[in-house]
Design a protein around this motif. Structure first.
Motif, PDB file in Angstrom:
ATOM      1  N   PHE A   1       0.853  -1.192   0.000  1.00 45.99           N
ATOM      2  CA  PHE A   1       0.000   0.000   0.000  1.00 45.99           C
ATOM      3  C   PHE A   1       0.891   1.245   0.000  1.00 45.99           C
ATOM      4  N   ARG A   2       0.732   2.114  -1.005  1.00 47.83           N
ATOM      5  CA  ARG A   2       1.591   3.282  -1.164  1.00 47.83           C
ATOM      6  C   ARG A   2       0.889   4.585  -0.803  1.00 47.83           C
ATOM      7  N   ARG A   3      -0.431   4.600  -0.644  1.00 48.74           N
ATOM      8  CA  ARG A   3      -1.163   5.839  -0.380  1.00 48.74           C
ATOM      9  C   ARG A   3      -1.963   5.716   0.900  1.00 48.74           C
ATOM     10  N   SER A   4      -2.035   6.828   1.635  1.00 45.88           N
ATOM     11  CA  SER A   4      -2.838   6.862   2.858  1.00 45.88           C
ATOM     12  C   SER A   4      -4.314   6.995   2.510  1.00 45.88           C
ATOM     13  N   GLY A   5      -5.159   6.665   3.497  1.00 50.29           N
ATOM     14  CA  GLY A   5      -6.592   6.769   3.305  1.00 50.29           C
ATOM     15  C   GLY A   5      -7.240   5.390   3.250  1.00 50.29           C
ATOM     16  N   THR A   6      -8.469   5.379   2.799  1.00 50.39           N
ATOM     17  CA  THR A   6      -9.195   4.109   2.676  1.00 50.39           C
ATOM     18  C   THR A   6      -9.101   3.617   1.236  1.00 50.39           C
ATOM     19  N   SER A   7      -8.526   2.448   1.080  1.00 49.65           N
ATOM     20  CA  SER A   7      -8.359   1.878  -0.260  1.00 49.65           C
ATOM     21  C   SER A   7      -9.416   0.799  -0.512  1.00 49.65           C
ATOM     22  N   ARG A   8     -10.027   0.878  -1.689  1.00 52.23           N
ATOM     23  CA  ARG A   8     -10.958  -0.177  -2.117  1.00 52.23           C
ATOM     24  C   ARG A   8     -10.159  -1.146  -2.986  1.00 52.23           C
ATOM     25  N   VAL A   9      -9.844  -2.286  -2.404  1.00 48.69           N
ATOM     26  CA  VAL A   9      -8.937  -3.234  -3.056  1.00 48.69           C
ATOM     27  C   VAL A   9      -9.740  -4.312  -3.783  1.00 48.69           C
ATOM     28  N   LYS A  10      -9.376  -4.518  -5.024  1.00 49.50           N
ATOM     29  CA  LYS A  10     -10.010  -5.555  -5.841  1.00 49.50           C
ATOM     30  C   LYS A  10      -9.113  -6.796  -5.862  1.00 49.50           C
ATOM     31  N   PHE A  11      -9.639  -7.911  -5.358  1.00 43.19           N
ATOM     32  CA  PHE A  11      -8.941  -9.193  -5.409  1.00 43.19           C
ATOM     33  C   PHE A  11      -9.552  -9.986  -6.566  1.00 43.19           C
ATOM     34  N   ARG A  12      -8.723 -10.297  -7.540  1.00 37.79           N
ATOM     35  CA  ARG A  12      -9.190 -10.928  -8.773  1.00 37.79           C
ATOM     36  C   ARG A  12      -8.509 -12.285  -8.966  1.00 37.79           C
ATOM     37  N   VAL A  13      -9.309 -13.299  -9.302  1.00 38.38           N
ATOM     38  CA  VAL A  13      -8.789 -14.638  -9.575  1.00 38.38           C
ATOM     39  C   VAL A  13      -9.061 -14.959 -11.041  1.00 38.38           C
ATOM     40  N   GLY A  14      -8.017 -15.319 -11.766  1.00 44.93           N
ATOM     41  CA  GLY A  14      -8.153 -15.669 -13.179  1.00 44.93           C
ATOM     42  C   GLY A  14      -7.273 -16.843 -13.520  1.00 44.93           C
ATOM     43  N   GLY A  15      -7.280 -17.241 -14.772  1.00 44.17           N
ATOM     44  CA  GLY A  15      -6.479 -18.374 -15.208  1.00 44.17           C
ATOM     45  C   GLY A  15      -6.694 -18.623 -16.679  1.00 44.17           C
ATOM     46  N   LYS A  16      -6.021 -19.637 -17.196  1.00 45.46           N
ATOM     47  CA  LYS A  16      -6.091 -19.947 -18.606  1.00 45.46           C
ATOM     48  C   LYS A  16      -7.501 -20.375 -19.005  1.00 45.46           C
ATOM     49  N   GLY A  17      -8.111 -19.598 -19.899  1.00 42.83           N
ATOM     50  CA  GLY A  17      -9.448 -19.925 -20.385  1.00 42.83           C
ATOM     51  C   GLY A  17     -10.556 -19.710 -19.378  1.00 42.83           C
ATOM     52  N   LEU A  18     -10.244 -19.072 -18.236  1.00 43.28           N
ATOM     53  CA  LEU A  18     -11.235 -18.878 -17.180  1.00 43.28           C
ATOM     54  C   LEU A  18     -11.884 -17.502 -17.265  1.00 43.28           C
ATOM     55  N   LYS A  19     -13.158 -17.442 -16.931  1.00 39.67           N
ATOM     56  CA  LYS A  19     -13.803 -16.162 -16.724  1.00 39.67           C
ATOM     57  C   LYS A  19     -13.404 -15.684 -15.333  1.00 39.67           C
ATOM     58  N   PRO A  20     -12.739 -14.509 -15.210  1.00 41.78           N
ATOM     59  CA  PRO A  20     -12.243 -14.065 -13.911  1.00 41.78           C
ATOM     60  C   PRO A  20     -13.381 -13.843 -12.917  1.00 41.78           C
ATOM     61  N   ARG A  21     -13.035 -13.977 -11.650  1.00 40.69           N
ATOM     62  CA  ARG A  21     -13.991 -13.726 -10.561  1.00 40.69           C
ATOM     63  C   ARG A  21     -13.302 -12.822  -9.548  1.00 40.69           C
ATOM     64  N   SER A  22     -14.023 -11.801  -9.044  1.00 43.07           N
ATOM     65  CA  SER A  22     -13.411 -10.803  -8.163  1.00 43.07           C
ATOM     66  C   SER A  22     -14.261 -10.562  -6.924  1.00 43.07           C
ATOM     67  N   THR A  23     -13.614 -10.010  -5.911  1.00 44.40           N
ATOM     68  CA  THR A  23     -14.302  -9.509  -4.729  1.00 44.40           C
ATOM     69  C   THR A  23     -13.549  -8.281  -4.239  1.00 44.40           C
ATOM     70  N   PHE A  24     -14.179  -7.443  -3.403  1.00 45.95           N
ATOM     71  CA  PHE A  24     -13.590  -6.165  -2.969  1.00 45.95           C
ATOM     72  C   PHE A  24     -13.509  -6.113  -1.450  1.00 45.95           C
ATOM     73  N   ARG A  25     -12.446  -5.420  -0.968  1.00 42.95           N
ATOM     74  CA  ARG A  25     -12.295  -5.170   0.466  1.00 42.95           C
ATOM     75  C   ARG A  25     -11.864  -3.726   0.681  1.00 42.95           C
ATOM     76  N   LYS A  26     -12.447  -3.066   1.710  1.00 40.48           N
ATOM     77  CA  LYS A  26     -12.010  -1.734   2.074  1.00 40.48           C
ATOM     78  C   LYS A  26     -10.968  -1.862   3.193  1.00 40.48           C
ATOM     79  N   ILE A  27      -9.793  -1.215   2.951  1.00 38.31           N
ATOM     80  CA  ILE A  27      -8.669  -1.333   3.884  1.00 38.31           C
ATOM     81  C   ILE A  27      -8.149   0.064   4.207  1.00 38.31           C
ATOM     82  N   ARG A  28      -7.995   0.342   5.491  1.00 39.76           N
ATOM     83  CA  ARG A  28      -7.503   1.652   5.943  1.00 39.76           C
ATOM     84  C   ARG A  28      -5.978   1.660   5.924  1.00 39.76           C
ATOM     85  N   VAL A  29      -5.431   2.722   5.320  1.00 42.23           N
ATOM     86  CA  VAL A  29      -3.974   2.853   5.212  1.00 42.23           C
ATOM     87  C   VAL A  29      -3.566   4.137   5.929  1.00 42.23           C
ATOM     88  N   SER A  30      -2.676   4.020   6.935  1.00 43.04           N
ATOM     89  CA  SER A  30      -2.287   5.182   7.733  1.00 43.04           C
ATOM     90  C   SER A  30      -0.760   5.384   7.721  1.00 43.04           C
TER      91      SER A  30
END
Length: 378
Positions: A349-378
């Motif tokens: 994490f390089r910036r302060s504040g609240t970051s909305r982080v996208k976690f993405r799972v992909g692979g060969k020939g796969l339709k990617p699937r993602s989820t989000f998390r809010k993380i506080r950076v101080s």
């Protein structure tokens, strides 16, 4: 190699009843030599619904049948089977449902006298039935031109839970109304090997046919059909299933001691055609666990859990984390269908504040699937 432990459950009443019913047939047979026996076997694994896949194990109706006979009139006896040694396709697996009740040994087990009707045995473990079958015998191992002369044997298979090594344990109860006799067997399927020992039958009668089926037929008794349709599962990766069934033969006295030499015969090798679809991998819901607060310029370690809910192996799996001032990635390799994997991802994490982080799972020939998390950076 899998093993089966077997005990006979035959009380005096059963032996007397059998003697009275078949007194004319139960003459002592010659001791201890194979009578030119031959054997055959058959195997069927039919999908309960839909089709089979090359990689994803699907529920099947599993059936196996074996038969032993001797030429008539050249041989006046059929040597009793002591053990059936079945090398089944490795693509077959037994899968006990952890929610299904286990039939305890004090209900149906090696130390119980089970010379009771199938309905009485079922009443002991009504919620543990996984399959059924039939059996036929040559009384006092006397050969017959029409084949086995005791043909009313029925089999009920019960869930025995798992062994200490985690292998599924099955319990097999067999009963003949004509003989008024029950027998008990138990065993595991391990690496495609299923060995079924046959206890000493009254007057050392010989098994002619032996049929097992999971989940089995509901005719003529609905309560003898297995209650878990997904207990037996199979894949078809190569277009055929291979196996072979062998038999250990020999006569014994009522205590199980041999009366002569043993002999071994084998049925012709099995090669059963099957068709399995290639299938397609698919990522299920992505779940993330990790710190909700991190320091700017620092890293947080997150555990990303993903399940392959598809029908083929996912390859080239990769997890990435992105957002403003956020970067992280990890490779996850392969994931077989139906399996779950947790991947550790270090995210910077390089910036302060609240970051909305996208976690993405992909692979060969796969339709990617993602989820989000809010993380506080101080």
């Amino acid at each position: 190699m899998g093993s089966i432990k077997v005990e006979q459950a035959c009380g005096p009443r059963a032996v007397i009843g059998l003697a009275l019913a078949f007194a004319l047939l139960m003459l002592p047979g010659p001791v201890a030599q194979a009578s030119d026996e031959s054997a055959t076997s058959s195997l069927s694994m039919t999908p309960i619904s839909g089709t089979l896949f090359r990689e994803l194990a699907k529920p099947v109706d599993w059936e196996v049948e074996v038969e032993v006979k001797a030429p008539y009139p050249q041989s006046n006896t059929v040597t009793p089977v002591k053990e059936i040694r079945a090398s089944l396709p490795r693509e077959l697996s037994f899968n006990p449902d952890p929610r299904m009740k286990v039939c305890p040994d004090n209900a149906i087990g090696p130390d119980r006298n089970l010379s009771v009707t199938p309905d009485a045995a079922l009443a002991l473990c009504p919620d543990s039935v996984i399959g059924n079958g039939t059996a036929e015998h040559y009384i006092s191992h006397a050969n017959s031109p029409s084949g086995p002369n005791l043909t009313d044997g029925v089999i009920v298979i019960f869930n025995g839970g798992r062994t200490a090594a985690g292998l599924p344990r099955i319990k097999i109860y067999g009963y003949s109304g004509g003989a008024n006799t029950g027998i008990y067997m138990e065993g595991v399927l391990e690496d495609g090997q299923l060995d079924v020992s046959i206890p000493v039958l009254p007057f050392d009668s010989a098994t002619g046919r032996f049929h097992l089926e999971i989940p089995g037929s509901s005719e003529p008794h609905e309560n003898r059909r297995g209650q878990d349709p997904a207990y037996a599962r199979a894949t078809c990766p190569d277009g055929q299933w291979d196996g072979q069934v062998g038999f250990l033969l020999g006569t014994r006295d009522t205590a199980g001691d041999p009366l002569g030499p043993e002999s071994k015969i084998s049925a012709p090798p099995l090669s059963v055609a099957c068709e399995g679809l290639a299938g397609k991998a698919r990522v299920g819901r992505v779940r993330v666990k990790g710190p909700g607060k991190v320091k700017r310029g620092g890293k947080g370690t997150y555990r990303v859990t993903v399940t392959n809910v598809g029908t083929a192996t996912a390859t080239g799996l990769k997890v990435s984390a992105s957002g403003k001032g956020v970067k992280g990635a990890a490779r996850a390799g392969k994931l077989r269908p139906g399996k779950t994997k947790t991947i550790k991802v270090k995210v910077k994490f390089r910036r302060s504040g609240t970051s909305r982080v996208k976690f993405r799972v992909g692979g060969k020939g796969l339709k990617p699937r993602s989820t989000f998390r809010k993380i506080r950076v101080s």
